[in-house]
Design an enzyme around this catalytic site. Structure first.
Site, PDB file in Angstrom:
ATOM      1  N   LYS A 222       0.836  -1.195   0.000  1.00 41.88           N
ATOM      2  CA  LYS A 222       0.000   0.000   0.000  1.00 41.88           C
ATOM      3  C   LYS A 222       0.874   1.249   0.000  1.00 41.88           C
ATOM      4  O   LYS A 222       1.998   1.212   0.499  1.00 41.88           O
ATOM      5  CB  LYS A 222      -0.866   0.027   1.276  1.00 41.88           C
ATOM      6  CG  LYS A 222      -2.049  -0.909   1.255  1.00 41.88           C
ATOM      7  CD  LYS A 222      -2.875  -0.749   2.526  1.00 41.88           C
ATOM      8  CE  LYS A 222      -4.080  -1.674   2.516  1.00 41.88           C
ATOM      9  NZ  LYS A 222      -5.045  -1.397   1.440  1.00 41.88           N
TER      10      LYS A 222
ATOM     11  N   GLU B 216      -6.572  -9.245   0.407  1.00 41.87           N
ATOM     12  CA  GLU B 216      -6.309 -10.388   1.295  1.00 41.87           C
ATOM     13  C   GLU B 216      -7.497 -10.772   2.157  1.00 41.87           C
ATOM     14  O   GLU B 216      -7.609 -11.907   2.598  1.00 41.87           O
ATOM     15  CB  GLU B 216      -5.095 -10.077   2.189  1.00 41.87           C
ATOM     16  CG  GLU B 216      -5.388  -9.296   3.483  1.00 41.87           C
ATOM     17  CD  GLU B 216      -5.941  -7.897   3.247  1.00 41.87           C
ATOM     18  OE1 GLU B 216      -5.775  -7.360   2.140  1.00 41.87           O
ATOM     19  OE2 GLU B 216      -6.553  -7.342   4.189  1.00 41.87           O
TER      20      GLU B 216
ATOM     21  N   ARG C  59     -10.638 -11.242   1.510  1.00 44.71           N
ATOM     22  CA  ARG C  59     -11.472 -12.315   0.938  1.00 44.71           C
ATOM     23  C   ARG C  59     -10.782 -13.667   1.030  1.00 44.71           C
ATOM     24  O   ARG C  59     -11.450 -14.700   1.104  1.00 44.71           O
ATOM     25  CB  ARG C  59     -11.837 -11.940  -0.509  1.00 44.71           C
ATOM     26  CG  ARG C  59     -10.669 -11.825  -1.439  1.00 44.71           C
ATOM     27  CD  ARG C  59     -11.011 -11.076  -2.722  1.00 44.71           C
ATOM     28  NE  ARG C  59     -11.067  -9.624  -2.509  1.00 44.71           N
ATOM     29  CZ  ARG C  59     -11.379  -8.737  -3.453  1.00 44.71           C
ATOM     30  NH1 ARG C  59     -11.677  -9.131  -4.669  1.00 44.71           N
ATOM     31  NH2 ARG C  59     -11.399  -7.449  -3.179  1.00 44.71           N
TER      32      ARG C  59
END
Ligand code: BES
Ligand code: MN
Ligand code: ZN
Length: 497
Positions: free
Chosen positions: A281, A353, A355
Site C-alpha cells: 500500500k 487479502e 477475501r
C-alpha cells in the site's frame, strides 16, 4: 473502563427525587407541561422567567442548567422542540444532549424524567434501550497507551423514570439490553483502536479466551497454523505467509439456546495489520490499517453483548486472525493457492487479502449447520467510495436475511444499505490460471469482493457486511463500535423465531 449503571423507576413527584442532576425534556409551547410546571414551582419560577426572557424556549438541543432545588443538586432542562415532531431523530438529539450536559458537570448520578416522551412508531422500551446504549458507548475513552489519560466524566449512575406505558421490570430490561450493547460496542472499539504491535492474531486469541472465562455458556477453540494447514486452509495461510506473526483461527461458541437449536454464525475479518503485502500500500494513512481487524472486533463486541444479555439463542463466532506483511516468504502476485473448499485462487493482488481469509473461514462455518452466516469485514476501499461513512454495505444470497439486517440497522440506528449481488458481476473474477482470481478489476470493487465470497457460501443462508467505511472514523481518529448494535439487534430479533 468505568461503567455506568442504569436504573428504571416509576415516575414520582420530581420534588421528592434525591439526585445529582434532575434532567427534564421540555417542549416548545405557550403552556408548560405538568412536569415543567412542577419544576418551575420547585425553582421559584426560574423556568418560566428564562422562557419569558427568550434565553431558553425549548428549541431542539438547547439546554439550561439551573442550580439545585428540592432534593436535586442540579436541574437540567433539555429543549426537545415541537412535541408533535418528537420522533426517533429528535430523541437521539435528546440523548446526546443528556450525555453532553451530564459529562460536563461533576454529577456522579442523574435522573432523567422520560415519562412524558412518546415517540411515534416505537414502543416504550425503544427509547430506554437507546438511552442506555448511547450513553454507555459515549462514555468510552481510549487510555491503554496513554501515560496521562484525561479524566473521565464523573457520572456513574443514571436513573430513568418511565411512564405508565411500560412496567418497571420491562423498563429495566430495556436499559440492561442497551447497556449490554453499549458495552459490546466499547469492547469492539478498544480492540480496534489498539495498535497492531499489541493487537496481534495471538492477542485476539487471548481476548477470546478471556471473554469465555467465567462464562459457562461460552467456549473458545483456537486453531494454530498447523491445524489450519491440516484443514487445507491454503487461502488464509497465504496471507500470513509474509509475516512473523503466526495466524490464528478463533472459534467462540455461545450456547444460550437449546442444545439442538441451529446456531447463527458470525465470521470476522481479523487482519491485525494490512500493509498490502507484496502489492504494498502507499504510505499515506497506512496506520489506519490497524483497523483492518474491525470485522473481528465487531464479532467480539457482539459476542460480549449477547453474553451480557444472556440471549437465549446459539451463536458461533469465527475470526480469521492474520497479519498481512511483505517478506521473503510472502505470497506473490500470480501465485495460485488452494482454498479449504477445494477451489483454486489466483492471487493477482496480495492487498485483496480479506477475501482470502474469509473464504476459508466461510468453508469452516459449514460444519456448524448454521441457520445463517453473517460475515463482517473492512473489505474494500471501493465500499468507502460508494457509501461513505454512514452506511454499511449488505450483500446476501437470501433476500429475507438482507431485509432482517436492514431492519435491525434501522431499529438500532446502525444503518446498512442493500447492494446487488448479481451474477452479471461474477465473470470479472475469471482467470485462465485458477478457478477464480482474487481481483475483480476496476468497476464495482465492493460488489466483486462480495461475489468472490459468495462462491464459498453456497451451502447456507449468508450475508456479507462491508464495514470499510463504518468501522472507524479518520478525523478524529477512532473506532466506532459498528456494526455491534446492528448485529445485537438482529440476534435479539431472532429470539423465539
Ligand atoms: N483493508 C483493505 C480495504 C480498505 C482500504 C478498507 C481502505 C478501508 C480503507 C483491503 O484489504 C484492501 O486493501 N482492499 C483493496 C482491494 C483491491 C486490491 C482489489 C482495496 O480496496 O484497494
Ligand atoms: Mn488489503
Ligand atoms: Zn485488508
Amino acid at each position: 473502563m468505568t461503567r455506568i449503571v442504569f436504573k428504571a423507576q416509576q415516575t414520582t413527584d420530581p420534588a421528592s427525587l434525591t439526585t445529582g442532576c434532575l434532567i427534564a425534556p421540555l417542549f416548545i409551547g405557550k403552556k408548560l407541561s405538568d412536569v415543567a410546571q412542577q419544576l418551575d414551582k420547585l425553582t421559584a419560577g426560574a423556568i418560566s422567567s428564562a422562557m419569558k426572557l427568550g434565553d431558553f424556549y425549548a428549541k431542539t438541543g438547547q439546554t439550561l442548567l439551573l442550580p439545585g432545588a428540592g432534593k436535586a443538586k442540579r436541574i437540567l432542562l433539555i429543549g426537545c422542540g415541537d412535541a408533535k415532531k418528537f420522533d426517533k431523530d429528535a430523541s437521539r438529539k435528546f440523548i446526546n444532549s443528556i450525555y453532553r450536559a451530564v459529562s460536563a458537570t461533576q454529577a456522579k448520578d442523574a435522573t432523567v424524567l422520560a415519562a412524558s416522551l412518546n415517540i411515534a412508531d416505537t414502543d416504550a422500551s425503544w427509547l430506554l434501550e437507546a438511552i442506555a446504549r448511547t450513553i454507555t458507548a459515549s462514555l468510552y475513552r481510549y487510555t491503554r497507551t496513554l501515560s496521562k489519560p484525561k479524566k473521565a466524566p464523573a457520572i456513574a449512575k443514571l436513573v430513568v423514570s418511565h411512564g405508565p406505558g411500560i412496567t418497571t421490570r420491562a423498563a429495566q430490561k430495556a436499559l440492561n439490553t442497551g447497556s449490554a450493547t453499549g458495552a459490546g460496542m466499547n469492547t469492539a472499539k478498544e480492540l480496534a483502536n489498539l495498535p497492531a504491535n499489541i493487537c496481534t492474531p495471538r492477542y485476539l486469541a487471548e481476548q477470546a479466551r478471556s471473554l469465555a472465562k467465567g462464562n459457562p455458556k461460552l467456549t473458545t477453540q483456537i486453531l494454530d497454523e498447523k491445524k489450519m494447514a491440516d484443514l487445507g486452509m491454503g487461502a488464509l495461510l497465504s496471507v500470513s505467509a509474509g509475516s512473523d506473526e503466526p495466524a490464528r483461527l478463533i472459534v467462540m461458541n455461545y450456547k444460550g439456546g437449546k442444545a439442538n437449536q441451529q446456531p447463527y454464525v458470525l465470521v470476522g475479518k481479523g487482519v491485525t495489520f494490512d500493509t498490502g503485502g507484496i502489492s504494498l500500500k502507499p504510505g499515506a494513512k497506512m496506520d489506519e490499517m490497524k483497523y483492518d481487524m474491525g470485522g473481528a472486533a465487531g464479532v467480539f463486541g457482539t459476542m460480549d453483548a449477547i453474553s451480557r444479555m444472556g440471549l437465549p439463542i446459539n451463536v458461533v463466532a469465527i475470526v480469521g486472525a492474520v497479519e498481512n506483511m511483505p517478506s521473503g516468504g510472502a505470497t506473490k502476485p500470480g501465485d495460485v493457492v488452494t482454498s479449504m473448499s477445494g477451489q483454486t485462487i489466483e492471487i493477482l493482488n496480495t492487498d485483496a487479502e480479506g477475501r482470502l481469509v474469509l473464504c476459508d473461514a466461510l468453508t469452516y462455518a459449514e460444519r456448524f449447520k448454521p441457520k445463517a452466516v453473517i460475515d463482517l469485514a473492512t473489505l474494500t476501499g471501493a465500499c468507502v467510495v460508494a457509501l461513505g461513512a454512514h452506511a454499511t454495505a449488505v450483500y446476501s444470497n437470501k433476500e429475507e436475511l438482507a431485509e432482517q439486517l436492514l431492519d435491525a440497522g434501522i431499529t438500532s440506528h446502525d444503518r446498512a444499505w442493500h447492494m446487488p449481488l448479481w451474477d452479471d458481476y461474477q465473470n470479472q473474477l475469471d482467470t485462465n490460471f485458477a478457478d477464480v482470481s482474487n481481483l475483480g478489476g476496476p468497476g464495482g470493487g465492493s460488489i466483486t469482493a462480495a461475489c468472490f465470497l459468495s462462491r464459498f457460501a453456497k451451502k447456507y443462508n449468508w450475508a456479507h457486511l462491508d464495514i470499510a467505511g463504518t468501522a472507524w472514523n479518520s478525523a478524529p481518529k477512532g473506532a466506532t463500535g459498528r456494526p455491534v448494535a446492528l448485529l445485537t439487534q438482529y440476534l435479539s430479533d431472532r429470539v423465539g423465531k
